[in-house]
Design a protein around this motif. Structure first.
Motif, PDB file in Angstrom:
ATOM      1  N   LEU A  21       0.760  -0.951  -0.171  1.00 43.21           N
ATOM      2  CA  LEU A  21       0.161  -0.026   0.183  1.00 43.21           C
ATOM      3  C   LEU A  21       0.674   1.306  -0.004  1.00 43.21           C
ATOM      4  N   LEU A  22       0.836   1.755  -1.073  1.00 40.93           N
ATOM      5  CA  LEU A  22       1.592   3.191  -1.071  1.00 40.93           C
ATOM      6  C   LEU A  22       0.609   4.430  -1.182  1.00 40.93           C
ATOM      7  N   GLN A  23       1.108   5.212   0.169  1.00 41.57           N
ATOM      8  CA  GLN A  23       0.759   6.275  -0.195  1.00 41.57           C
ATOM      9  C   GLN A  23       1.248   7.820   0.174  1.00 41.57           C
ATOM     10  N   LEU A  30      -2.576   4.054  -3.031  1.00 40.39           N
ATOM     11  CA  LEU A  30      -2.220   2.848  -4.452  1.00 40.39           C
ATOM     12  C   LEU A  30      -1.802   1.694  -3.916  1.00 40.39           C
ATOM     13  N   THR A  31      -2.604   1.007  -3.754  1.00 42.44           N
ATOM     14  CA  THR A  31      -2.575  -0.586  -3.783  1.00 42.44           C
ATOM     15  C   THR A  31      -1.978  -1.240  -4.956  1.00 42.44           C
ATOM     16  N   GLU A  75      -4.140  -0.658  -7.966  1.00 40.97           N
ATOM     17  CA  GLU A  75      -5.721  -0.782  -7.888  1.00 40.97           C
ATOM     18  C   GLU A  75      -5.781   0.700  -6.728  1.00 40.97           C
ATOM     19  N   THR A  76      -7.093   1.803  -6.997  1.00 34.29           N
ATOM     20  CA  THR A  76      -7.106   2.677  -5.770  1.00 34.29           C
ATOM     21  C   THR A  76      -8.894   2.634  -5.788  1.00 34.29           C
ATOM     22  N   GLY A  93     -10.912   6.668  -9.908  1.00 35.17           N
ATOM     23  CA  GLY A  93     -10.494   5.416  -9.654  1.00 35.17           C
ATOM     24  C   GLY A  93     -10.195   4.877 -10.459  1.00 35.17           C
ATOM     25  N   LEU A  94      -8.886   3.683 -10.586  1.00 33.78           N
ATOM     26  CA  LEU A  94      -8.524   2.998 -10.885  1.00 33.78           C
ATOM     27  C   LEU A  94      -7.873   1.459 -10.933  1.00 33.78           C
TER      28      LEU A  94
END
Length: 218
Positions: free
Chosen positions: A136-138, A160-161, A170-171, A188-189
């Motif tokens: 998990l990037l934040q 973004l995970t 995904e996010t 979202g993506l």
């Protein structure tokens, strides 16, 4: 006939004194023993001390590293991804690893690599029976790819995970995608990075919008 000598009273007094002395010694020893036992009973046990020490280390990582680089290889020996971080803090109980300034590089032999960076990250160990870790990037998350023609695709989002083994991301946060063709915004993506396929999300009030560069119409 001579009379037998009378028993000397000195001997009797001596024996009496000896008995009295021993009695006092035993009494003193009993009092000392009782005092020691009382001190032992009143002395606090190790429980509170252990609790205090445990509480003092609560929240601390099980291990800490600086300038760490983790490389994951495929079964054929090729490099699958590389994860670098300024510092790594691992918490065994929660099965998570905290990352500072992480940089994740996803490699594929057939396509240019994807590079992801952020201010913070969390690496989660897969649950029992699963074989996939998640990252998990934040904060200030950037996902970018530079093609063989030096054209760059750049995506920014607050969080973004990423599933490194599948090269999937995904996010449900807002995203901005800049490419040589223009800018696209979405709410979202979902992205299959291995195939280079990006699916954008929208809402009733925030549809997917794309602004093309004027150069595309020349």
């Amino acid at each position: 006939m001579s009379q037998p000598d009378a028993v000397s009273p000195v001997g009797a007094d001596s024996n009496r004194t000896s008995r009295v002395g021993r009695g006092w010694i035993m009494l003193v020893l009993l009092l000392v023993a009782a005092g020691i036992a009382l001190l032992v009973l009143e002395r606090p046990g190790p429980g509170p001390l252990t609790t205090t020490l445990t509480a003092g280390f609560e929240g601390e990582p099980d291990f800490y590293m600086e300038g760490a680089v983790v490389s994951q290889y495929r079964a054929d020996g090729t490099l699958e991804y590389r994860l670098a971080s300024d510092d790594v803090r691992h918490f065994e109980r929660e099965a998570i690893t905290r990352l500072s300034q992480p940089v994740l590089t996803l490699l594929d032999s057939d396509r240019p690599p994807w590079q992801l960076s952020a201010a913070h990250g969390t690496l989660r160990r897969p649950p029992a029976g699963a074989d996939e870790e998640t990252v998990l990037l934040q904060e200030n998350v950037i996902l970018e790819q530079t093609g063989a023609d030096q054209q760059r695709l750049r995506l920014t989002t607050p969080a973004l995970t990423v599933y490194p083994r599948r090269q999937y991301a995904e996010t449900d946060h807002d995203v901005i995608i800049d490419s040589p063709y223009g800018r696209t915004t979405a709410t979202g993506l979902e992205g299959d990075l291995q195939l280079g396929l990006l699916t954008f999300h929208s809402s009733a009030i925030e549809p997917v919008q794309t602004v093309l560069e004027p150069a595309q119409f020349k």
